[in-house]
Design an enzyme around this catalytic site. Structure first.
Site, short mmCIF file in Angstrom:
data_model
loop_
_atom_site.label_atom_id
_atom_site.label_comp_id
_atom_site.label_asym_id
_atom_site.label_seq_id
_atom_site.Cartn_x
_atom_site.Cartn_y
_atom_site.Cartn_z
CG ASN A 240 -0.23 -0.13 2.52
OD1 ASN A 240 0.60 0.71 2.86
ND2 ASN A 240 -0.52 -1.18 3.28
CG ASP B 114 -6.94 -4.92 5.49
OD1 ASP B 114 -6.69 -4.89 6.71
OD2 ASP B 114 -7.30 -3.92 4.85
CE LYS C 62 10.64 -11.77 -13.28
NZ LYS C 62 11.61 -11.00 -14.08
CG PHE D 166 -2.98 5.68 13.17
CD1 PHE D 166 -2.78 6.91 12.58
CD2 PHE D 166 -2.36 5.43 14.39
CE1 PHE D 166 -1.98 7.87 13.17
CE2 PHE D 166 -1.55 6.38 15.00
CZ PHE D 166 -1.37 7.62 14.38
CE LYS E 232 -8.64 -0.03 12.76
NZ LYS E 232 -7.74 0.52 11.70
CE LYS F 49 -9.71 -3.58 13.80
NZ LYS F 49 -8.89 -4.46 12.97
#
Length: 413
Positions: A220, A289, A299, A334, A348, A352
């Site tokens: 990301n 995730d 490869k 976060f 959240k 959590k």
């Protein structure tokens, strides 16, 4: 409390050890010394024999009002000047840092008064390189720079421009004002309240890379800047910090215990192993995730192994696992969102079992991945506090203020 912290608490003048090396820009070290003195710093000087070919020791003695340390065996008042000055300084500043001295610092070589004193320093070291462009670009120099940065040594400059030798390019000593400003910014940390002294914090930061094959991965846009800013601010406020970093190229905040990881599972293992030793965990990392279910061990060749689809499996939820184990410890997470920011953050927080969620809208240019500012909301059981857009260090302090208050409520600070 260290002698440096005690001195800051007592309000004495910050102490800077100015290490002058043998380059044509050595004369600018005189201006740096004066700039630091005007800002209220006490400055002492150590210099190499080569530096004295450009500016005499008598000049620095007159400017600083103290003997210059250029000989391990002839410094007034102590038979061990390197230990004396290394423990005296709040900050060591190397101006100009030559390629030779930077190589010695990287290798731990201490063969004169200056390098021996720098090796004995227990304070942050700020290096202002000044050298020929080809010397700066040399692979050996760049490897030494990388080594020093990885150890927490800070650099200011070099600039690009016309050099004394006539070449044009990188290697020019940074402007005197910029060097002084960088030194004063570091010294400013000395006057900050040590309101996290005694606290042990775990901070994770950056992205994770999930392997498709040995050369491809899923990732990301996280840069780790926010987490590294939190680690740096926590250290300045007296905390002990373990920094678990995904694949980023940021320098280690001075004093942090850094552990580098690659995948979500790597980060999970390290965070769980450290969690029993800390008072709080601040989970700023953008952990993937999903991860490929069956990464290839070679490869993949598109000519015969086309990637039409990648089967994914969910990664472990590090934040949720830490929350389940926390007891009276504090866990902050976060939430990087692009819509319904506060609703997602509150959900959240409850799902959590976290104590604090720091929510930011990454669709906004001032709070997206890689920005030097952030606009966050602090969401906890006590309510929501929306903050204005601020530079990352100020955001870090706001997050740490909230964590500090929670630690105090639980008797862990």
């Amino acid at each position: 409390m260290s002698e440096r912290d005690r001195g800051a608490a007592e309000g004495r003048a910050p102490r800077v050890l100015l290490a002058v090396c043998g380059g044509i820009a050595a004369y600018k070290a005189c201006e740096v010394l004066r700039g630091l003195q005007k800002a209220g710093c006490e400055v002492r000087v150590t210099m190499t024999a080569d530096a004295e070919r450009f500016v005499g020791a008598a000049t620095f003695e007159a400017l600083s009002g103290a003997p210059v340390a250029d000989d391990l065996y002839g410094y007034p008042g102590t038979p061990i000047p390197h230990v004396e000055l290394g423990g005296w300084a709040d900050l060591a500043l190397v101006v100009p840092a030559t390629a030779n001295v930077m190589a010695k610092l990287a290798a731990g070589i201490a063969d004169d008064c200056l390098t021996t004193t720098l090796l004995a320093c227990a304070c942050p070291v700020l290096v202002a390189p000044g050298m020929n462009v080809h010397m700066w670009r040399a692979a050996a120099t760049q490897a030494n720079v990388a080594t020093l940065r990885a150890r927490g040594t800070l650099l200011v400059g070099p600039d690009s421009g016309r050099l004394a030798c006539g070449d044009v390019g990188e290697g020019k000593l940074a402007p005197v004002g910029e060097i002084v400003a960088a030194a004063l910014e570091l010294i400013g940390d000395l006057t900050r309240p040590k309101d996290l002294a005694g606290a042990h914090l775990l901070v994770n930061a950056g992205p994770t890379h999930e392997a498709i094959d040995p050369v491809r991965y899923i990732a990301n846009r996280s840069t780790g800047k926010m987490g590294f800013a939190i680690a740096a601010a926590a250290l300045a406020r007296g905390a002990e910090v373990w920094l678990v970093a995904g694949p980023v190229s940021l320098p280690t905040p001075f004093g942090a215990r850094r552990l580098n990881v690659t995948s979500a599972e790597d980060m999970r293992g390290v965070c769980l192993s450290l969690f029993g030793h800390v008072d709080a965990a601040i989970c700023s990392a953008a952990v993937a995730d999903y991860t490929p279910a069956r990464p290839a061990d070679h490869k993949l060749k598109k000519s015969r192994e086309r990637l039409d689809a990648i089967e994914l499996t969910e990664t472990a939820d590090i934040l949720a696992e830490l929350c389940a184990l926390k007891g009276d410890r504090v866990v902050a997470g976060f939430a990087a969102e692009t819509d319904e920011l506060l609703a997602h953050a509150r959900e959240k927080l409850e799902r959590k079992g976290a104590d604090l969620i720091v929510a930011n809208d990454v669709s906004r240019p001032e709070s997206t991945f890689g920005a030097d500012t952030n606009r966050v909301a602090l969401v906890s059981a006590a309510g929501t506090e929306q903050l204005e857009t601020m530079p990352l260090p100020q955001v870090a302090d706001a997050v740490l203020d909230a964590v500090r208050d929670l630690l105090r409520e639980r008797g862990r600070l």
